[in-house]
Scaffold this active site. Structure first.
Site, short mmCIF file in Angstrom:
data_model
loop_
_atom_site.label_atom_id
_atom_site.label_comp_id
_atom_site.label_asym_id
_atom_site.label_seq_id
_atom_site.Cartn_x
_atom_site.Cartn_y
_atom_site.Cartn_z
N SER A 180 29.20 23.42 -0.05
CA SER A 180 29.45 24.10 -1.32
C SER A 180 29.07 23.18 -2.48
O SER A 180 27.92 22.74 -2.56
CB SER A 180 30.91 24.54 -1.39
OG SER A 180 31.12 25.47 -2.41
N ASP A 321 28.96 30.10 1.78
CA ASP A 321 29.67 28.86 1.45
C ASP A 321 30.03 28.04 2.69
O ASP A 321 30.81 28.47 3.53
CB ASP A 321 30.94 29.22 0.68
CG ASP A 321 31.61 28.02 0.05
OD1 ASP A 321 31.41 26.90 0.55
OD2 ASP A 321 32.34 28.20 -0.93
#
Length: 507
Positions: A180, A321
């Protein structure tokens, strides 16, 4: 001034230090007054086997003085590892503000001197291939350090401060992972050489970058604004060159890995790097790892084919993510790079309130047991509900993905050997996707720098041997210690990544 007053004043200076030099001066003075310096100078402690380390230190010194190089090689072959006699125990690096037991530091210094002595020894005494056999084996057995950068939205600027301190102290590991927000920072590190990274932190460039980030984030997450994936791509394109993982490795010698999570059920997360996916573009990997579900659409990875053209990588799959599935991929890094020492920069606001920055040994046994019990119960409850949901997964696909995602978050290990955690423990999650001002972003980076200062000497001590062995192997491979054409790499060298080819770019 009383002793207590001076200690309190020094602790304030430690908290407000503007540079590592200021911090270390205050830390050394604090140790002198508090008595920690005397603790460092005494060998004795129940926390490690000081007698074994003292005996081994004296033996190595005697062998070097007698120039008994075969005996020295034999003694080193008996074992070089970071926890000899328990010297790697975390509590040994928490008693003093600066450093650990002097005996441990002297022992590591002697090991390093012995390694350099053997590497530079005339080949008529110990042959080149015997040396290489030893150094490759020792490098694999001793292991390496890795820096793992967690997810955390706009808090990613905190990682930049951590990296700045490690670069300034020449302690940045070559193995780096990011998920991320951490993937963006890992991408920057992996595609810029040391000179470019140092230039990146000049005050004018930092302020300009913070201004641009704040402007983009305002458009991305401003009140009532519609989110556009192209804005995220603009940030990535501005900060990360258009390189594949393999090209970036040959440019910088850094082995970066980026975690991406599957957008579909029944798929496993991926750790993308120069070994597992050498032709994947780093930009597309970062974009996928930053694709927060519900905020950005899933991303299809792109890779370079044999003709140098971009084409889809696993075209039937989409990715999101990376922090959802594997925020800190320690086990995978260990398998790929022989890493066994992990430095964690943790900014995930769901985790930091429960993470002890000084390691688990500082917690009471009751608190530690209750924490582990709570995590265990949570996992079992989620396992129960996940089993129910998966039976009817086709009826509730979104709920299925949600339960799997929450289970993945709880089922991870979020700590390492060194945990660099921000002082702010509770952070409003809504601010992770909101506009932060230029000053707030700069403050985040400065907070990362300051949070790293107390860990610098621990990292320096615990990674010194592994860093030196990497340097020695590079000298062999580059021909500095022996003409490259005469070097025969032993078979076990196949487990080590190929030597780096560094091409410098204009800073």
């Amino acid at each position: 001034m009383s002793k207590a007053s001076e200690l309190k004043e020094l602790e304030g200076r430690l908290d407000q230090a503007e540079s590592y030099t200021q911090w270390s001066e205050a830390a050394l003075r604090h140790d002198e007054i508090s008595g920690a310096l005397r603790w460092r100078q005494r060998d004795q402690s129940s926390r490690y086997d000081y007698a074994q380390i003292r005996l081994r230190l004296d033996r190595l010194r005697a062998l070097r003085v007698k120039q008994d190089y075969q005996g020295l090689l034999f003694t080193l072959n008996e074992g070089i590892h970071g926890n000899m006699g328990g010297m790697g125990r975390g509590s040994l690096y928490q008693r003093a503000k600066f450093g650990t037991k002097t005996l441990i530091e002297q022992y590591i210094e002697e090991i390093c001197d012995s390694l350099v002595t053997l590497a530079e020894l005339d080949d008529s005494i110990i042959g080149i291939n015997e040396k290489l056999d030893f150094f490759y084996r020792a490098n694999i057995c001793y292991g390496r350090s890795a820096l793992m950068l967690s997810g955390g939205g706009v808090l990613g600027f905190y990682h930049m401060g951590v990296v700045k301190t490690l670069v300034d102290q020449r302690l940045l590991p070559r193995v780096i992972s990011g998920s991320s927000a951490g993937s963006l920072v890992a991408g920057i590190i992996g595609t810029h050489n040391d000179a470019e990274l140092e230039a990146f932190y000049t005050p004018s460039l930092v302020r300009n970058e913070a201004e641009q980030e704040a402007s983009v984030l305002a458009r991305l997450f401003g009140s009532g604004g519609q989110i556009d994936i192209t804005e995220l791509r603009d940030i990535i394109a501005r900060l990360i060159p258009d390189l594949t993982f393999q090209e970036a490795y040959h440019l910088t010698g850094r082995q970066i890995s980026i975690t991406v999570a599957p957008a579909e059920p029944h798929q496993r997360s991926r750790l993308l790097n120069a070994i597992t996916s050498p032709n994947v573009f780093i930009r597309s990997a970062v974009e996928a790892s930053c694709a927060v579900p519900g905020v950005f659409p899933p991303v299809m990875l792109m890779a370079k084919n044999v003709h140098g053209e971009a084409q889809p990588y696993l075209p039937s799959r989409r990715w999101v993510d990376g922090s959802i599935a594997d925020d800190l991929p320690a086990k995978r890094l260990s398998r790929l790079y022989s890493t066994n020492h992990f430095i964690v920069s943790m900014i995930n606001p769901l985790i930091t309130p429960f993470l002890n920055p000084q390691g688990s040994e500082n917690r009471s046994r009751l608190r530690k047991a209750l924490g582990e019990l709570g995590v265990g119960v949570s996992r079992e409850v989620l396992n129960f509900y996940r089993g129910i949901v998966q039976k009817d997964g086709e009826r509730w696909p979104r709920l299925n993905l949600l339960v799997n995602g929450v289970h993945s978050l709880i089922d991870q290990d979020y700590s390492g050997d060194v945990n660099i955690v921000p002082k702010f423990r509770w952070y409003n999650p809504s601010k992770l996707i909101s506009h932060l001002s230029e000053e707030e972003l700069l403050d985040l980076m400065h907070a990362g720098e300051q949070a790293t200062y107390p860990h610098v000497e621990t990292i320096r001590t615990c990674t010194r041997i592994s860093r030196l062995m990497e340097e020695i192997l590079e000298r062999f491979e580059s021909g500095d210690l022996k003409p490259k054409s005469l070097v025969k790499r032993p078979r076990m060298a196949r487990r080590r990544p190929p030597p780096r080819v560094v091409k410098t770019k204009a800073a």
